[in-house]
Write a protein that holds these residues in place. Structure first.
Motif, PDB file in Angstrom:
ATOM      1  N   VAL A  20      -7.094   4.558  -7.404  1.00 18.18           N
ATOM      2  CA  VAL A  20      -7.227   3.110  -7.199  1.00 18.18           C
ATOM      3  C   VAL A  20      -7.382   2.790  -5.720  1.00 18.18           C
ATOM      4  O   VAL A  20      -8.260   2.006  -5.317  1.00 18.18           O
ATOM      5  CB  VAL A  20      -6.012   2.371  -7.794  1.00 18.18           C
ATOM      6  CG1 VAL A  20      -5.986   0.917  -7.316  1.00 18.18           C
ATOM      7  CG2 VAL A  20      -6.047   2.416  -9.317  1.00 18.18           C
ATOM      8  N   TYR A  21      -6.567   3.411  -4.887  1.00 16.54           N
ATOM      9  CA  TYR A  21      -6.638   3.135  -3.454  1.00 16.54           C
ATOM     10  C   TYR A  21      -7.876   3.757  -2.815  1.00 16.54           C
ATOM     11  O   TYR A  21      -8.405   3.221  -1.835  1.00 16.54           O
ATOM     12  CB  TYR A  21      -5.364   3.602  -2.755  1.00 16.54           C
ATOM     13  CG  TYR A  21      -4.270   2.567  -2.807  1.00 16.54           C
ATOM     14  CD1 TYR A  21      -4.137   1.607  -1.811  1.00 16.54           C
ATOM     15  CD2 TYR A  21      -3.381   2.527  -3.882  1.00 16.54           C
ATOM     16  CE1 TYR A  21      -3.153   0.642  -1.863  1.00 16.54           C
ATOM     17  CE2 TYR A  21      -2.393   1.554  -3.953  1.00 16.54           C
ATOM     18  CZ  TYR A  21      -2.280   0.620  -2.933  1.00 16.54           C
ATOM     19  OH  TYR A  21      -1.296  -0.348  -3.008  1.00 16.54           O
ATOM     20  N   GLU A  48      -2.802  -7.124  -8.782  1.00 15.82           N
ATOM     21  CA  GLU A  48      -3.878  -6.472  -9.529  1.00 15.82           C
ATOM     22  C   GLU A  48      -3.956  -4.978  -9.231  1.00 15.82           C
ATOM     23  O   GLU A  48      -4.465  -4.206 -10.043  1.00 15.82           O
ATOM     24  CB  GLU A  48      -5.222  -7.140  -9.228  1.00 15.82           C
ATOM     25  CG  GLU A  48      -5.337  -8.560  -9.755  1.00 15.82           C
ATOM     26  CD  GLU A  48      -5.015  -8.648 -11.248  1.00 15.82           C
ATOM     27  OE1 GLU A  48      -5.494  -7.782 -12.007  1.00 15.82           O
ATOM     28  OE2 GLU A  48      -4.293  -9.572 -11.643  1.00 15.82           O
ATOM     29  N   ILE A  49      -3.468  -4.574  -8.072  1.00 13.31           N
ATOM     30  CA  ILE A  49      -3.484  -3.151  -7.755  1.00 13.31           C
ATOM     31  C   ILE A  49      -2.587  -2.391  -8.724  1.00 13.31           C
ATOM     32  O   ILE A  49      -2.962  -1.336  -9.256  1.00 13.31           O
ATOM     33  CB  ILE A  49      -3.033  -2.912  -6.299  1.00 13.31           C
ATOM     34  CG1 ILE A  49      -4.083  -3.454  -5.326  1.00 13.31           C
ATOM     35  CG2 ILE A  49      -2.785  -1.429  -6.043  1.00 13.31           C
ATOM     36  CD1 ILE A  49      -3.725  -3.261  -3.866  1.00 13.31           C
ATOM     37  N   GLU A  90      -0.800  -7.256  -3.677  1.00 10.72           N
ATOM     38  CA  GLU A  90      -1.751  -7.711  -4.700  1.00 10.72           C
ATOM     39  C   GLU A  90      -1.332  -7.147  -6.054  1.00 10.72           C
ATOM     40  O   GLU A  90      -1.350  -5.935  -6.270  1.00 10.72           O
ATOM     41  CB  GLU A  90      -3.162  -7.242  -4.343  1.00 10.72           C
ATOM     42  CG  GLU A  90      -3.672  -7.750  -3.003  1.00 10.72           C
ATOM     43  CD  GLU A  90      -5.002  -7.135  -2.640  1.00 10.72           C
ATOM     44  OE1 GLU A  90      -5.813  -6.885  -3.561  1.00 10.72           O
ATOM     45  OE2 GLU A  90      -5.238  -6.879  -1.441  1.00 10.72           O
ATOM     46  N   LYS A 118       3.146  -5.788 -14.338  1.00 13.55           N
ATOM     47  CA  LYS A 118       2.929  -6.298 -12.981  1.00 13.55           C
ATOM     48  C   LYS A 118       4.064  -7.206 -12.519  1.00 13.55           C
ATOM     49  O   LYS A 118       4.081  -7.639 -11.362  1.00 13.55           O
ATOM     50  CB  LYS A 118       1.591  -7.018 -12.879  1.00 13.55           C
ATOM     51  CG  LYS A 118       1.487  -8.329 -13.614  1.00 13.55           C
ATOM     52  CD  LYS A 118       0.078  -8.890 -13.435  1.00 13.55           C
ATOM     53  CE  LYS A 118      -0.097 -10.213 -14.150  1.00 13.55           C
ATOM     54  NZ  LYS A 118      -1.474 -10.732 -13.999  1.00 13.55           N
ATOM     55  N   ASP A 172       0.812  -1.216   0.000  1.00 15.85           N
ATOM     56  CA  ASP A 172       0.000   0.000   0.000  1.00 15.85           C
ATOM     57  C   ASP A 172       0.848   1.270   0.000  1.00 15.85           C
ATOM     58  O   ASP A 172       0.679   2.166   0.839  1.00 15.85           O
ATOM     59  CB  ASP A 172      -0.947   0.014   1.192  1.00 15.85           C
ATOM     60  CG  ASP A 172      -1.987  -1.100   1.114  1.00 15.85           C
ATOM     61  OD1 ASP A 172      -2.196  -1.635   0.001  1.00 15.85           O
ATOM     62  OD2 ASP A 172      -2.584  -1.439   2.147  1.00 15.85           O
ATOM     63  N   ARG A 216     -10.619   1.375  -3.373  1.00 23.50           N
ATOM     64  CA  ARG A 216     -10.496   0.205  -2.495  1.00 23.50           C
ATOM     65  C   ARG A 216     -10.624   0.568  -1.021  1.00 23.50           C
ATOM     66  O   ARG A 216     -10.540  -0.310  -0.160  1.00 23.50           O
ATOM     67  CB  ARG A 216      -9.154  -0.491  -2.739  1.00 23.50           C
ATOM     68  CG  ARG A 216      -9.056  -1.149  -4.115  1.00 23.50           C
ATOM     69  CD  ARG A 216      -7.651  -1.660  -4.385  1.00 23.50           C
ATOM     70  NE  ARG A 216      -7.565  -2.341  -5.665  1.00 23.50           N
ATOM     71  CZ  ARG A 216      -7.599  -3.658  -5.838  1.00 23.50           C
ATOM     72  NH1 ARG A 216      -7.695  -4.424  -4.771  1.00 23.50           N
ATOM     73  NH2 ARG A 216      -7.527  -4.200  -7.032  1.00 23.50           N
ATOM     74  N   ALA A 255       2.875  -3.130  -3.746  1.00 19.61           N
ATOM     75  CA  ALA A 255       1.610  -3.773  -3.390  1.00 19.61           C
ATOM     76  C   ALA A 255       1.776  -5.285  -3.382  1.00 19.61           C
ATOM     77  O   ALA A 255       2.429  -5.849  -4.263  1.00 19.61           O
ATOM     78  CB  ALA A 255       0.512  -3.373  -4.378  1.00 19.61           C
ATOM     79  N   ASP A 278      -4.273  -2.150 -12.003  1.00 22.60           N
ATOM     80  CA  ASP A 278      -5.348  -1.146 -11.999  1.00 22.60           C
ATOM     81  C   ASP A 278      -4.781   0.263 -12.171  1.00 22.60           C
ATOM     82  O   ASP A 278      -5.386   1.103 -12.847  1.00 22.60           O
ATOM     83  CB  ASP A 278      -6.134  -1.233 -10.685  1.00 22.60           C
ATOM     84  CG  ASP A 278      -7.011  -2.475 -10.617  1.00 22.60           C
ATOM     85  OD1 ASP A 278      -7.192  -3.126 -11.657  1.00 22.60           O
ATOM     86  OD2 ASP A 278      -7.491  -2.798  -9.507  1.00 22.60           O
ATOM     87  N   ARG A 333      -8.557   2.102   0.965  1.00 26.30           N
ATOM     88  CA  ARG A 333      -7.346   1.747   1.697  1.00 26.30           C
ATOM     89  C   ARG A 333      -6.398   2.939   1.676  1.00 26.30           C
ATOM     90  O   ARG A 333      -6.307   3.648   0.669  1.00 26.30           O
ATOM     91  CB  ARG A 333      -6.679   0.514   1.067  1.00 26.30           C
ATOM     92  CG  ARG A 333      -7.463  -0.764   1.329  1.00 26.30           C
ATOM     93  CD  ARG A 333      -7.087  -1.877   0.399  1.00 26.30           C
ATOM     94  NE  ARG A 333      -5.695  -2.271   0.500  1.00 26.30           N
ATOM     95  CZ  ARG A 333      -5.200  -3.337  -0.140  1.00 26.30           C
ATOM     96  NH1 ARG A 333      -5.992  -4.078  -0.904  1.00 26.30           N
ATOM     97  NH2 ARG A 333      -3.924  -3.654  -0.007  1.00 26.30           N
TER      98      ARG A 333
END
Length: 222
Positions: free
Chosen positions: A157-158, A80-81, A78, A106, A58, A161, A76, A84, A163
């Protein structure tokens, strides 16, 4: 036997000399004392040593190398973050990136090229990207500070989510101030005013939190 009368003396004390001395002492302290100038706001100065570890989730990492080239990376867990974030850039800047580009991105999470060079860079596998000279993300032209778009994409993006997102800046000791100022400007354009500077501290003061962490074998990077 005749009585003898002793002369009676007054018990009153003349305080005039003492008052004069008191005023002289007071005048001395007024003339010799330096008063602290008033502060417009209360300031709590931070310590220069911290044992806070570099986050591994994050966060975004903005790096400035020795010749002022700027790179942007998503930190990250994940994958996928990161994808995104790239998709947000693809949409906002109309780059026509493909799923192959996303797969290559990625694997690295990091870019250091202008938008015009991004498709060509992501055509390559990460191993091949290492041999390519990346020119850096343009930041010095205030009208074309492309870092603004990367930060905006990550922030969106965050936010979606729900976050929190941390911002890290890591600069080489030889980098120039105008580049650092441009990076800060990109954050301000996105209404982000808090960030962490990543440094490599040595010889932490004995007894400090960092010193204790190092004695326990915990490697930290601030």
């Amino acid at each position: 036997m005749p009585s003898v009368k002793l002369p009676r003396k007054s018990t009153d004390t003349d305080m005039t000399p003492f008052v004069d001395i008191a005023f002289l002492i007071l005048s001395f302290f007024i003339m010799a004392t330096k008063f602290k100038p008033p502060e417009p706001v209360e300031i709590k100065t931070p310590g220069s040593v911290s044992s806070q570890e570099l986050p591994d989730d994050d966060a975004v990492l903005i790096t400035i190398d020795s010749i002022d080239r700027v790179s942007f990376a998503v930190i990250a867990q994940e994958k996928e973050i990161a994808v995104d974030v790239l998709q947000k850039i693809n949409t906002s800047r109309t780059l026509n990136l493909t799923s192959t580009h996303a797969d290559n991105y990625k694997k690295t999470y990091s870019v250091g090229v202008p938008f015009s060079q991004l498709p060509a860079l992501l055509d390559l596998e990460p191993a091949d990207q290492a041999g390519i000279k990346q020119d850096g993300i343009p930041v010095l032209d205030s009208a074309n500070n492309e870092l603004i778009w990367w930060i905006s994409a990550a922030k969106e993006v965050y936010r979606d989510r729900q976050r929190p997102l941390k911002y890290l800046i890591k600069g080489d000791g030889s980098s120039k101030y105008p580049t650092f100022e441009a990076v800060i400007s990109a954050l301000k354009k996105n209404d982000e005013f808090k960030y962490n500077l990543v440094t490599d501290l040595e010889n932490a003061p004995t007894g400090s939190a960092l010193d204790v962490a190092e004695r326990k074998g915990i490697k930290t990077e601030k």
